[in-house]
Each structure stands twice: as structure tokens, then as C-alpha cells.
Design a protein around this motif. Sequence first.
Motif, PDB file in Angstrom:
ATOM      1  N   TYR A 251      96.160  46.813 -31.968  1.00 42.00           N
ATOM      2  CA  TYR A 251      96.425  48.252 -32.054  1.00 42.00           C
ATOM      3  C   TYR A 251      95.138  49.014 -32.366  1.00 42.00           C
ATOM      4  N   LEU A 252      94.367  48.495 -33.306  1.00 40.96           N
ATOM      5  CA  LEU A 252      93.098  49.113 -33.673  1.00 40.96           C
ATOM      6  C   LEU A 252      92.122  49.077 -32.501  1.00 40.96           C
ATOM      7  N   CYS A 253      92.043  47.948 -31.835  1.00 41.84           N
ATOM      8  CA  CYS A 253      91.122  47.799 -30.706  1.00 41.84           C
ATOM      9  C   CYS A 253      91.481  48.781 -29.591  1.00 41.84           C
TER      10      CYS A 253
ATOM     11  N   THR B  63      98.177  63.444 -35.046  1.00 45.66           N
ATOM     12  CA  THR B  63      98.840  62.194 -34.655  1.00 45.66           C
ATOM     13  C   THR B  63      97.827  61.072 -34.516  1.00 45.66           C
ATOM     14  N   VAL B  64      96.671  61.386 -33.942  1.00 43.47           N
ATOM     15  CA  VAL B  64      95.605  60.384 -33.818  1.00 43.47           C
ATOM     16  C   VAL B  64      95.164  59.927 -35.216  1.00 43.47           C
ATOM     17  N   LEU B  65      95.004  60.876 -36.118  1.00 42.22           N
ATOM     18  CA  LEU B  65      94.612  60.524 -37.488  1.00 42.22           C
ATOM     19  C   LEU B  65      95.702  59.710 -38.175  1.00 42.22           C
ATOM     20  N   GLN B  66      96.946  59.977 -37.843  1.00 40.36           N
ATOM     21  CA  GLN B  66      98.052  59.229 -38.434  1.00 40.36           C
ATOM     22  C   GLN B  66      98.013  57.749 -38.025  1.00 40.36           C
TER      23      GLN B  66
ATOM     24  N   LEU C 253      89.819  56.128 -27.887  1.00 37.21           N
ATOM     25  CA  LEU C 253      89.141  57.245 -28.548  1.00 37.21           C
ATOM     26  C   LEU C 253      87.705  57.373 -28.046  1.00 37.21           C
ATOM     27  N   TRP C 254      86.985  56.260 -28.032  1.00 35.35           N
ATOM     28  CA  TRP C 254      85.605  56.280 -27.553  1.00 35.35           C
ATOM     29  C   TRP C 254      85.537  56.719 -26.095  1.00 35.35           C
ATOM     30  N   ALA C 255      86.416  56.174 -25.242  1.00 33.78           N
ATOM     31  CA  ALA C 255      86.391  56.504 -23.814  1.00 33.78           C
ATOM     32  C   ALA C 255      86.642  57.993 -23.599  1.00 33.78           C
ATOM     33  N   PHE C 256      87.573  58.560 -24.356  1.00 28.55           N
ATOM     34  CA  PHE C 256      87.863  59.985 -24.230  1.00 28.55           C
ATOM     35  C   PHE C 256      86.651  60.820 -24.620  1.00 28.55           C
TER      36      PHE C 256
END
Length: 156
Positions: free
Chosen positions: A67-69, A19-22, A75-78
Motif C-alpha cells: 500500500y505504501l509503495c 484524503t491523500v494525507l489520511q 504520488l511521485w508520478a503525479f
Amino acid sequence: NIFTQQPNYFSDLDETLPTVLQVFNNILHKCGLQCEGASAEPQKLEEKVHVTPGNMPLQELKDIVLYLCDTCTTLWAFLDVFPLACQTFQKHEFCYRLASFYELAIPELESAIKKRHYEDNSVFADLWRRISHSRKKMIEAFHILINQVCLQPILE
């Protein structure tokens, strides 16, 4: 850490990664940057105008950049707080997919932001700040992945 308390969360993460890749595929699709046949959705017959970041409505460009930001920062924070997740990300070829997305999308979005004419210069400044932040967080996430998947095993 919640993953050590509940190891089944690793399998949840594994199931969530497509889903993340989607998300990245959806952005490519909205920008008209996805390769022919790469979309799982059929193309509408009346969709003949090739939409690009340069010719899409300003509000749509803003939405994509926001949305990208948001996606890149999350993603980075995780990965920053839980680098052990990198192994699961790598099982889905995340480094390759992230690098491909970066190469396809970021230059197009930056170019579209620079070339567009704005009634309000603060809109340009905000979009540029957000796309720059997105780029930075993608690179930082990539560094975490490479460090955890490639470099740490060598050092240990």
C-alpha cells in the motif's frame, strides 16, 4: 495538460488532498505509530495488544508495504508530470506531513522487515525492495515539492 483545460480540477485536487494525507495516517495507525488521541476513530476496549510492524502478522506487514509503495509511486508520478500541483500540496502542509510520516514509519518498517524470520527468503527480498522503493519515491516527491515551492520562486 488537463489542469490547464479545466482549472476547476485545482479545487478538486485541493479537496482530495486531505484524503491523500489520511492514507499516511492510516498506515501509522495500522503500525501502532500514531500518537494517542490523534485518531478520529474510538479505540475498541478489547484492543489492548499494541500492534507494531515487528509483531504484526506477515500478511498485514506485506499489505502495508504494498500500500505504501503504491501510494508513494503514484504520488511521485503525479508530481513529476504535474509539478504545478505542488502549490496546492503545500497549502496542506504536505512537506511537513510527509517528513513526519517518513521519520515515524520508515525506520520502524525497515527494522521490522530486517528482524523478521522468513520461511522464504524471496519474501524478505521483495519487502525490502518495495520499502526501499517507497523511501526513494517519498524523497523524490519531497524534492519536487521543495524545488517547486521554495527554489523555483527564488530563481524566477
